[in-house]
Design a protein around this motif. Structure first.
Motif, PDB file in Angstrom:
ATOM      1  N   PRO A  40     -24.844  -4.627   0.960  1.00 29.50           N
ATOM      2  CA  PRO A  40     -25.252  -5.007   2.316  1.00 29.50           C
ATOM      3  C   PRO A  40     -24.555  -4.182   3.397  1.00 29.50           C
ATOM      4  CG  PRO A  40     -23.717  -6.624   1.412  1.00 29.50           C
ATOM      5  CD  PRO A  40     -24.067  -5.696   0.303  1.00 29.50           C
ATOM      6  N   ASP A  41     -23.534  -3.431   3.007  1.00 31.68           N
ATOM      7  CA  ASP A  41     -22.811  -2.594   3.972  1.00 31.68           C
ATOM      8  C   ASP A  41     -23.582  -1.333   4.339  1.00 31.68           C
ATOM      9  OD1 ASP A  41     -22.251  -2.046   1.134  1.00 31.68           O
ATOM     10  OD2 ASP A  41     -21.073  -0.356   1.898  1.00 31.68           O
ATOM     11  N   LEU A  42     -24.624  -0.998   3.566  1.00 30.56           N
ATOM     12  CA  LEU A  42     -25.357   0.247   3.794  1.00 30.56           C
ATOM     13  C   LEU A  42     -26.560  -0.007   4.696  1.00 30.56           C
ATOM     14  CD1 LEU A  42     -25.246   1.879   0.240  1.00 30.56           C
ATOM     15  CD2 LEU A  42     -23.744   2.287   2.199  1.00 30.56           C
ATOM     16  N   ASP A  43     -26.372   0.108   6.003  1.00 26.53           N
ATOM     17  CA  ASP A  43     -27.473  -0.018   6.952  1.00 26.53           C
ATOM     18  C   ASP A  43     -28.307   1.264   6.936  1.00 26.53           C
ATOM     19  OD1 ASP A  43     -26.559  -2.482   7.696  1.00 26.53           O
ATOM     20  OD2 ASP A  43     -25.409  -1.743   9.411  1.00 26.53           O
ATOM     21  N   GLY A  44     -29.622   1.100   6.993  1.00 24.73           N
ATOM     22  CA  GLY A  44     -30.479   2.277   7.065  1.00 24.73           C
ATOM     23  C   GLY A  44     -31.207   2.575   5.775  1.00 24.73           C
ATOM     24  N   GLY A  45     -30.778   1.964   4.668  1.00 22.30           N
ATOM     25  CA  GLY A  45     -31.523   2.027   3.420  1.00 22.30           C
ATOM     26  C   GLY A  45     -31.782   3.415   2.879  1.00 22.30           C
ATOM     27  N   ILE A  46     -32.996   3.910   3.088  1.00 18.90           N
ATOM     28  CA  ILE A  46     -33.478   5.149   2.489  1.00 18.90           C
ATOM     29  C   ILE A  46     -32.443   6.271   2.560  1.00 18.90           C
ATOM     30  CG2 ILE A  46     -35.182   6.993   2.728  1.00 18.90           C
ATOM     31  CD1 ILE A  46     -36.450   4.628   1.506  1.00 18.90           C
ATOM     32  N   PHE A  47     -31.855   6.491   3.722  1.00 21.55           N
ATOM     33  CA  PHE A  47     -30.875   7.568   3.884  1.00 21.55           C
ATOM     34  C   PHE A  47     -29.531   7.212   3.266  1.00 21.55           C
ATOM     35  CE2 PHE A  47     -27.208   8.766   6.589  1.00 21.55           C
ATOM     36  CZ  PHE A  47     -27.090  10.082   6.167  1.00 21.55           C
ATOM     37  N   THR A  48     -29.007   6.049   3.596  1.00 18.27           N
ATOM     38  CA  THR A  48     -27.666   5.710   3.144  1.00 18.27           C
ATOM     39  C   THR A  48     -27.591   5.504   1.635  1.00 18.27           C
ATOM     40  OG1 THR A  48     -28.137   3.425   3.826  1.00 18.27           O
ATOM     41  CG2 THR A  48     -26.826   4.775   5.325  1.00 18.27           C
ATOM     42  N   TYR A  49     -28.670   5.021   1.007  1.00 19.06           N
ATOM     43  CA  TYR A  49     -28.679   4.893  -0.446  1.00 19.06           C
ATOM     44  C   TYR A  49     -28.550   6.271  -1.091  1.00 19.06           C
ATOM     45  CZ  TYR A  49     -30.537   0.148   0.383  1.00 19.06           C
ATOM     46  OH  TYR A  49     -30.725  -1.139   0.801  1.00 19.06           O
ATOM     47  N   ALA A  50     -29.360   7.220  -0.597  1.00 19.35           N
ATOM     48  CA  ALA A  50     -29.333   8.567  -1.173  1.00 19.35           C
ATOM     49  C   ALA A  50     -27.986   9.244  -0.931  1.00 19.35           C
ATOM     50  CB  ALA A  50     -30.462   9.406  -0.576  1.00 19.35           C
ATOM     51  N   GLU A  51     -27.426   9.093   0.276  1.00 14.66           N
ATOM     52  CA  GLU A  51     -26.163   9.751   0.607  1.00 14.66           C
ATOM     53  C   GLU A  51     -25.016   9.188  -0.225  1.00 14.66           C
ATOM     54  OE1 GLU A  51     -24.093  10.960   4.743  1.00 14.66           O
ATOM     55  OE2 GLU A  51     -23.900   8.840   4.207  1.00 14.66           O
ATOM     56  N   ASN A  52     -24.934   7.858  -0.317  1.00  9.50           N
ATOM     57  CA  ASN A  52     -23.839   7.246  -1.067  1.00  9.50           C
ATOM     58  C   ASN A  52     -23.968   7.480  -2.568  1.00  9.50           C
ATOM     59  OD1 ASN A  52     -21.863   5.092   0.455  1.00  9.50           O
ATOM     60  ND2 ASN A  52     -23.722   5.512   1.621  1.00  9.50           N
ATOM     61  N   GLY A  53     -25.191   7.622  -3.024  1.00  5.37           N
ATOM     62  CA  GLY A  53     -25.384   7.811  -4.461  1.00  5.37           C
ATOM     63  C   GLY A  53     -25.278   9.245  -4.916  1.00  5.37           C
ATOM     64  N   PHE A  54     -25.688  10.184  -4.065  1.00  3.82           N
ATOM     65  CA  PHE A  54     -25.844  11.558  -4.551  1.00  3.82           C
ATOM     66  C   PHE A  54     -25.305  12.631  -3.605  1.00  3.82           C
ATOM     67  CE2 PHE A  54     -29.301   8.750  -5.935  1.00  3.82           C
ATOM     68  CZ  PHE A  54     -29.035   8.715  -7.287  1.00  3.82           C
ATOM     69  N   GLY A  55     -24.593  12.240  -2.556  1.00  9.02           N
ATOM     70  CA  GLY A  55     -23.960  13.219  -1.689  1.00  9.02           C
ATOM     71  C   GLY A  55     -24.705  13.456  -0.394  1.00  9.02           C
ATOM     72  N   LYS A  56     -24.032  14.157   0.530  1.00  8.51           N
ATOM     73  CA  LYS A  56     -24.564  14.331   1.880  1.00  8.51           C
ATOM     74  C   LYS A  56     -25.839  15.179   1.922  1.00  8.51           C
ATOM     75  CE  LYS A  56     -20.770  13.309   4.974  1.00  8.51           C
ATOM     76  NZ  LYS A  56     -21.546  12.246   5.606  1.00  8.51           N
ATOM     77  N   THR A  57     -25.913  16.220   1.101  1.00  2.21           N
ATOM     78  CA  THR A  57     -27.101  17.082   1.137  1.00  2.21           C
ATOM     79  C   THR A  57     -28.337  16.332   0.655  1.00  2.21           C
ATOM     80  OG1 THR A  57     -25.731  19.036   0.756  1.00  2.21           O
ATOM     81  CG2 THR A  57     -28.088  19.262   0.374  1.00  2.21           C
ATOM     82  N   ILE A  58     -28.216  15.631  -0.478  1.00  5.87           N
ATOM     83  CA  ILE A  58     -29.339  14.837  -0.987  1.00  5.87           C
ATOM     84  C   ILE A  58     -29.685  13.737   0.012  1.00  5.87           C
ATOM     85  CG2 ILE A  58     -30.092  13.281  -2.815  1.00  5.87           C
ATOM     86  CD1 ILE A  58     -29.987  16.139  -3.725  1.00  5.87           C
ATOM     87  N   GLY A  59     -28.662  13.132   0.615  1.00  7.68           N
ATOM     88  CA  GLY A  59     -28.910  12.104   1.629  1.00  7.68           C
ATOM     89  C   GLY A  59     -29.703  12.661   2.789  1.00  7.68           C
ATOM     90  N   PHE A  60     -29.326  13.854   3.263  1.00  6.94           N
ATOM     91  CA  PHE A  60     -30.071  14.454   4.369  1.00  6.94           C
ATOM     92  C   PHE A  60     -31.511  14.751   3.961  1.00  6.94           C
ATOM     93  CE2 PHE A  60     -31.933  18.204   6.278  1.00  6.94           C
ATOM     94  CZ  PHE A  60     -31.941  17.826   7.614  1.00  6.94           C
ATOM     95  N   LEU A  61     -31.710  15.309   2.768  1.00  2.58           N
ATOM     96  CA  LEU A  61     -33.072  15.626   2.319  1.00  2.58           C
ATOM     97  C   LEU A  61     -33.935  14.375   2.269  1.00  2.58           C
ATOM     98  CD1 LEU A  61     -32.251  18.184  -0.529  1.00  2.58           C
ATOM     99  CD2 LEU A  61     -33.281  18.697   1.698  1.00  2.58           C
ATOM    100  N   SER A  62     -33.349  13.263   1.840  1.00  2.00           N
ATOM    101  CA  SER A  62     -34.084  11.998   1.823  1.00  2.00           C
ATOM    102  C   SER A  62     -34.448  11.574   3.238  1.00  2.00           C
ATOM    103  CB  SER A  62     -33.235  10.915   1.152  1.00  2.00           C
ATOM    104  OG  SER A  62     -33.910   9.683   1.140  1.00  2.00           O
TER     105      SER A  62
END
Length: 463
Positions: free
Chosen positions: A66-88
């Motif tokens: 529940p700490d990850l606001d924004g879903g689509i972006f924050t899930y990708a960033e926290n799981g796979f790094g900043k570059t993958i998060g940005f691409l998402s």
């Protein structure tokens, strides 16, 4: 200023309105072009199961993280790094921009029923300069509304969602009354299309995904929700409601007119079908429904399109100016970036005369990777914490994402690299602005180089 929060009713309306946009009114024709009755049913079963996996994955993630606001972006960033998060975030944002453009194209295409004749074209297929002018006015009116605050826009969207359900319910009731099973079962396998059933099913995938894009609406604005538990509830309520509507609309349509006749209809094809059942006023009803629908869906997508870059900018993945808010707590920097991009797309459409189908394909392709990453992230954190039920839900959502990429074709995936590549230049600039906060890993640098190089090569070869 204390920000107002969004309740479960407005969250459900946000998700439902995002999915039940202009696309549902063109769905009968869109599906009839690519599939017969058998492939249509199989396609909806696959999509229904896949979307429920994806919606349930978002429900679990809203509770596990529940700490990850924004879903689509924050899930990708926290799981796979900043570059993958940005691409998402970039892919999702582009999908939202193109979705907004497509809504404006469809509404003015519908209005052409009242203004155009064989020798006098005003709005055409929503891609004339007159359509561009009208769409631009509507664009900046919505911009002014959302800039007054996300909660205000979400409340108005709730009313628009209730209004748009009236013509849809009318169509379904009349469709049941006029349904002819012999008509529906004629050429059940779609042999007139000269394609095997499985190939027809694959062609339905981007269409069925397109009308479900928006399922993540409550997750995207999770930071503005009154109660985190409402996020998953709103998502599931909206998905089940939308699935029932889509199934009824497409199945009933094939029981009213032959598939070939449906495929040849001008969009919004639901208007032509309703006119067949109750006379010319049927088209008026559907056009009214489209105007309400576009108003609600456009509000929803403007909120979501602005929210993702705003959250990403606060975390250093977009330039600092995109994180700017106004006195109403609206993400004004991201809102300007989004709506200027929509305006440029409208000008390009009027210039190149692109149509709704082209926009549908591009938008659907850009959201495939973000959706895949949602499932992979849930599977990753559930496995590491030994939560096996969420793990299998995440795995199911990820497999659905892989299936969608396969069904859409690798050519479309490679073409999307030409849209991801320029986004990485934005990411690199944001990284330079935040250079004291983080440094990219070697793997991130190699990924950036590979995508930019591939995007340039593909872009040059397509010229």
């Amino acid at each position: 200023m204390t920000e107002k929060k969004i309740g479960v009713g407005a969250l459900t309306a946000l998700v439902l309105s995002s999915m039940l946009g202009a696309g549902v009114f063109s769905l009968p024709q869109n599906m009839a072009v690519v599939s017969g009755s058998e492939a249509l049913i199989i396609g909806w079963v696959i999509t229904g199961v896949g979307i429920l996996f994806l919606a349930t994955a978002m429900l679990y993630l809203s509770r596990l993280r529940p700490d990850l606001d924004g879903g689509i972006f924050t899930y990708a960033e926290n799981g796979f790094g900043k570059t993958i998060g940005f691409l998402s975030a970039w892919g999702y944002w582009l999908c939202a921009v193109i979705a907004n453009v497509s809504y404006l194209v469809v509404v003015f295409s519908a209005l052409s029923f009242f203004t155009d004749s064989q020798n006098h074209v005003v709005f055409g297929d929503g891609n004339t300069w007159q359509s561009m002018l009208g769409a631009s006015i509507l664009l900046w009116v919505i911009h002014a509304l959302v800039s007054r605050g996300v909660q205000t826009a979400a409340s108005i969207n709730l009313l628009a969602t209730l209004g748009k359900l009236i013509p849809l319910v009318l169509f379904i009731v009349l469709g049941i009354m006029h349904f002819n099973y012999q008509q529906f079962s004629f050429d059940f396998s779609g042999t007139q299309l000269h394609l095997p059933v499985w190939a027809q099913v694959k062609q339905t995938m981007l269409i069925t995904l397109w009308v479900f894009i928006g399922v993540e609406g409550a997750v995207v604005v999770s930071g503005r929700a009154k109660n985190k538990n409402d996020i998953g509830k709103a998502t599931l309520y909206a998905v089940i409601s939308a699935l029932i509507v889509y199934l009824l609309v497409t199945i009933l349509s094939l029981g009213i007119l032959p598939r070939a006749s449906l495929a040849a209809m001008k969009n919004p094809s639901m208007g032509g079908l309703l006119a067949q059942m109750i006379g010319p006023y049927g088209y008026w009803i559907i056009v009214g429904g489209i105007i309400l629908s576009v108003s609600g869906a456009y509000l929803s997508w403007t909120i979501m399109a602005a929210e993702i870059p705003f959250i990403a900018a606060k975390r250093g993945a977009f330039p600092k100016i995109i994180a700017k808010q106004n006195s109403a707590d609206a993400p004004i920097g991201s809102l300007w970036m989004t709506n200027v991009s929509v305006q440029l797309c409208l000008i390009a459409i009027a210039f190149f005369h692109l149509d709704y189908s082209t926009l549908l394909t591009v938008a659907s392709e850009m959201v495939l990777v973000p959706y895949l990453l949602v499932g992979l992230f849930l599977a990753k954190i559930a496995y590491s914490s030994r939560h096996y039920r969420p793990f299998f839900i995440g795995l199911g959502a990820a497999l659905y994402g892989v299936w969608l990429i396969y069904a859409s074709g690798l050519e479309h995936l490679f073409m999307s690299l030409t849209l991801y590549a320029p986004g990485l230049l934005v990411f690199l600039y944001a990284g330079w602005q935040h250079r004291h906060q983080y440094k990219l890993r070697l793997l991130d640098k190699l990924l950036i180089i590979a995508i930019i190089a591939s995007g340039m090569v593909i872009g040059i070869t397509r010229l």
